[in-house]
Design a protein around this motif. Structure first.
Motif, PDB file in Angstrom:
ATOM      1  N   CYS A   9       0.840  -1.215   0.000  1.00  0.00           N
ATOM      2  CA  CYS A   9       0.000   0.000   0.000  1.00  0.00           C
ATOM      3  C   CYS A   9       0.868   1.255   0.000  1.00  0.00           C
ATOM      4  CB  CYS A   9      -0.919   0.005   1.223  1.00  0.00           C
ATOM      5  SG  CYS A   9      -1.847   1.533   1.392  1.00  0.00           S
ATOM      6  N   PHE A  11       0.072   4.391   0.523  1.00  0.00           N
ATOM      7  CA  PHE A  11      -0.125   5.346   1.616  1.00  0.00           C
ATOM      8  C   PHE A  11       0.402   4.795   2.939  1.00  0.00           C
ATOM      9  CE2 PHE A  11      -3.737   7.967  -0.577  1.00  0.00           C
ATOM     10  CZ  PHE A  11      -2.814   8.412  -1.508  1.00  0.00           C
ATOM     11  N   CYS A  12       0.380   3.476   3.136  1.00  0.00           N
ATOM     12  CA  CYS A  12       1.056   2.912   4.310  1.00  0.00           C
ATOM     13  C   CYS A  12       2.551   3.223   4.244  1.00  0.00           C
ATOM     14  CB  CYS A  12       0.832   1.406   4.399  1.00  0.00           C
ATOM     15  SG  CYS A  12      -0.807   0.936   5.019  1.00  0.00           S
ATOM     16  N   HIS A  51      -4.451   1.365   8.180  1.00  0.00           N
ATOM     17  CA  HIS A  51      -4.896   0.983   6.839  1.00  0.00           C
ATOM     18  C   HIS A  51      -6.329   0.466   6.861  1.00  0.00           C
ATOM     19  CE1 HIS A  51      -4.559  -0.518   2.695  1.00  0.00           C
ATOM     20  NE2 HIS A  51      -5.438  -1.406   3.130  1.00  0.00           N
ATOM     21  N   HIS A 103      -6.436   2.869   0.354  1.00  0.00           N
ATOM     22  CA  HIS A 103      -6.182   3.242   1.753  1.00  0.00           C
ATOM     23  C   HIS A 103      -6.998   4.525   1.919  1.00  0.00           C
ATOM     24  CE1 HIS A 103      -3.101   3.883   5.225  1.00  0.00           C
ATOM     25  NE2 HIS A 103      -3.971   4.879   5.302  1.00  0.00           N
TER      26      HIS A 103
HETATM   27 ZN    ZN Z   1      -2.463   1.453   3.564  1.00  0.00          ZN
END
Ligand code: ZN
Ligand code: AMP
Length: 119
Positions: A9, A11-12, A51, A103
Motif C-alpha cells: 500500500c 499510503f502505508c 490501513h 487506503h
Molecule cells: Zn495502507
C-alpha cells in the motif's frame, strides 16, 4: 488484521516514511500531505495512519479515526486559507468513482471555483 500496515500500500509507505511526501500536518492518528497531481491550487490528502480500504470501512472499524481525518480537513483548510472561500472534501470510493489508492483518504480541494454537481 484490519488497520495493520499493508506491504503493497502506497499510503502505508508514506505513513512509514518509506515513500517521500510533502507533509503539511501530522497527528497521532493522521497524516496530511500534498497530492502529487494537484487538481486545484490547494489539493491535500488527509489519511488515517491505520490501513482501511475506504472511508466507509474506516468509519465501521475505527469511527474516531474517521472523525480525526475530518477534523484535520478543517485544520488543513484553515492553514491553507481556503476556509473562507470554501473547499470540498471528497472520498472517492471504488474504482468506478476514481479511487486508485485503496487506503482511505480525504481529498481537500480549494483555491478555485468548484462546480456542483461534480463530474
Ligand atoms: Zn495502507
Ligand atoms: P484516489 O484517486 O481518490 O484514490 O486518490 C489518490 C490520489 O493520490 C490521487 O489524487 C493521486 O494523485 C495521489 N497520489 C498518488 N501517488 C501519490 C504520492 N506518491 N504522493 C502524493 N499523492 C499521490
Amino acid at each position: 488484521m484490519a488497520g495493520e500496515p499493508q506491504a503493497d500500500c502506497l499510503f502505508c509507505k508514506i505513513v512509514a516514511g518509506d515513500v517521500p511526501a510533502t507533509i503539511v500536518r501530522e497527528t497521532e492518528t493522521t497524516v496530511a500531505f500534498r497530492d502529487i497531481n494537484p487538481q486545484a491550487p490547494t489539493h491535500v490528502l488527509v489519511i488515517p495512519k491505520a490501513h482501511h480500504p475506504d472511508a466507509a470501512a474506516l468509519a465501521v472499524a475505527e469511527p474516531q479515526a474517521l472523525a480525526d481525518v475530518l477534523a484535520e480537513t478543517g485544520r488543513v483548510a484553515a492553514e491553507e486559507k481556503i476556509d473562507g472561500t470554501g473547499y470540498r472534501v471528497v472520498f472517492n470510493t471504488g474504482s468506478g468513482a476514481g479511487q486508485t489508492v485503496f487506503h482511505a483518504h480525504a481529498h481537500v480541494l480549494g483555491g478555485r471555483g468548484l462546480n456542483w454537481p461534480p463530474g
